[in-house]
Enzyme design. Structure first.
Site, PDB file in Angstrom:
ATOM      1  N   LYS A  41       0.918  -1.239  -0.076  1.00  0.00           N
ATOM      2  CA  LYS A  41      -0.094   0.040  -0.046  1.00  0.00           C
ATOM      3  C   LYS A  41       0.914   1.240   0.158  1.00  0.00           C
ATOM      4  CE  LYS A  41      -3.904  -2.377   2.142  1.00  0.00           C
ATOM      5  NZ  LYS A  41      -4.528  -2.643   3.494  1.00  0.00           N
TER       6      LYS A  41
ATOM      7  N   GLN B 260      -4.367  -1.606   9.845  1.00  0.00           N
ATOM      8  CA  GLN B 260      -4.339  -2.869   9.417  1.00  0.00           C
ATOM      9  C   GLN B 260      -5.058  -3.753  10.158  1.00  0.00           C
ATOM     10  OE1 GLN B 260      -3.621  -3.232   5.999  1.00  0.00           O
ATOM     11  NE2 GLN B 260      -3.770  -5.424   6.040  1.00  0.00           N
TER      12      GLN B 260
ATOM     13  N   ASP C  86     -10.717   3.248   4.597  1.00  0.00           N
ATOM     14  CA  ASP C  86     -11.107   1.741   4.766  1.00  0.00           C
ATOM     15  C   ASP C  86     -12.531   1.657   4.685  1.00  0.00           C
ATOM     16  OD1 ASP C  86      -9.348  -0.214   4.326  1.00  0.00           O
ATOM     17  OD2 ASP C  86      -8.467  -0.002   6.405  1.00  0.00           O
TER      18      ASP C  86
HETATM   19  N1  GUN Z   1      -6.957  -6.481   6.158  1.00  0.00           N
HETATM   20  C1  GUN Z   1      -7.297  -7.176   5.058  1.00  0.00           C
HETATM   21  N2  GUN Z   1      -8.024  -6.400   4.200  1.00  0.00           N
HETATM   22  C2  GUN Z   1      -7.931  -5.284   4.875  1.00  0.00           C
HETATM   23  C3  GUN Z   1      -8.288  -4.049   4.137  1.00  0.00           C
HETATM   24  O1  GUN Z   1      -8.953  -3.664   3.156  1.00  0.00           O
HETATM   25  N3  GUN Z   1      -8.166  -2.925   5.148  1.00  0.00           N
HETATM   26  C4  GUN Z   1      -7.530  -3.469   6.300  1.00  0.00           C
HETATM   27  N4  GUN Z   1      -7.226  -1.977   7.186  1.00  0.00           N
HETATM   28  N5  GUN Z   1      -7.051  -4.196   6.639  1.00  0.00           N
HETATM   29  C5  GUN Z   1      -7.460  -5.315   5.941  1.00  0.00           C
END
Ligand code: GUN
Length: 295
Positions: free
Chosen positions: A54, A98, A121
């Site tokens: 990311k 995350q 998110d």
């Molecule tokens: N863990 C798995 N997918 C995601 C996501 O799209 N965002 C976040 N913050 N954690 C994740």
């Protein structure tokens, strides 16, 4: 029939070029660079790898990232203090915590603390609540299901009146995917571990989204000929024949399902790159909200 392969990398690359251009325009016009804060707690290797990807994508799009790493035994108070600080930081337009979090932390409380206008998110209960209701608009839509829907749109799927089946009911993918499909007037079935005769339910689907985390579970005889199949799964499986000793596969048995489906995403190379792309888009939107004075 061999399915049209939906190339997530190609769609993501095109969208990222557009995002990078918008970021450059914003910097030129307003002197503002969109910023994403990443919060990574503990040492889950998959989470570290996702956050690295990311941040790399942010850098390529001209978006600044602010990495924060806390040890796996960080207290609830420490995490909350960090989120509050990021809420106040004007350089930060998006906050990504995350998931999954270490078990001792209260995920709902932490996600609820994120400022609504920085919730890139889309996991804040108010944003999810708005997504779940008719006629309400969340400020942000969760990245993975949104990326899946964009791929379906790109491939020409018709949602209106279609039978859509979502395999999996996670907060991150399955449930929001179902809501997005309902908003597009599909008739939606959400399947899970207690669903009876899963193959028969899946065979009804004009649109099938697989997000269960089970390697190659969806077989050719689960799929209606001509269906649109979106594979959200990303599973590491042993493969002694490969150099690394493992390989990545989706939730769909790609080689056989592509002979039945009308269109299908590969995994890797389908939804994965779109998740990150939607995150970049949401961070840009966070910066736009800040400029428009919504923050
Ligand atoms: N863990 C798995 N997918 C995601 C996501 O799209 N965002 C976040 N913050 N954690 C994740």
């Amino acid at each position: 029939m061999t399915a049209k392969i939906i190339d997530g990398n190609a769609v993501a690359q095109r969208m990222r070029a557009e995002i990078a251009q918008a970021v450059a325009d914003m910097k030129a016009k307003h002197g503002i660079v969109p910023g994403l804060a990443t919060v990574l707690i503990g040492d889950n290797p998959a989470s570290h790898s996702y956050v690295r990807m990311k941040r790399k994508a942010c850098a390529e799009a001209g978006i600044e990232s602010f990495p924060h790493e806390l040890p796996g035994n960080a207290s609830q108070e420490e995490v909350e203090a960090l989120v509050r600080r990021l809420n106040e930081d004007p350089r930060v337009h998006g906050i990504l915590v995350q998931l999954p979090l270490p078990r001792h932390l209260d995920e709902e409380r932490i996600l609820s603390l994120i400022s609504l206008t920085k919730d890139v998110d889309g996991f804040h209960p108010v944003n999810i609540g708005r997504l779940a209701m008719k006629g309400r608009e969340p400020l942000f839509i969760p990245c993975t299901p949104h990326g899946a829907i964009v791929l379906l749109e790109e491939a020409g799927a018709q949602f209106e009146g279609a039978n859509a089946v979502v395999l999996g009911r996670s907060n991150i993918v399955g449930l929001p995917a179902a809501m997005l499909l309902i908003h597009r007037n599909a008739t939606v079935t959400v399947c899970h571990s207690r669903t009876r005769d899963l193959p028969a339910v899946c065979r009804q689907a004009d649109i099938l989204i697989a997000a269960v985390g089970r390697p190659e579970m969806v077989r050719a005889d689960w799929v209606k000929p001509g269906a649109y199949v979106i594979d959200v799964g990303s599973n590491k499986v042993d493969d002694p024949a490969s150099e690394k000793g493992y390989r990545w596969v989706g939730d769909v048995a790609f080689d056989e399902v592509k002979e039945v489906a009308g269109a299908i995403t590969p995994s890797p190379g389908g939804v994965g790159p779109m998740t990150i792309t939607m995150l970049l888009k949401n961070t840009l939107r966070g910066a736009e909200l800040a400029i428009s004075g919504a923050v």
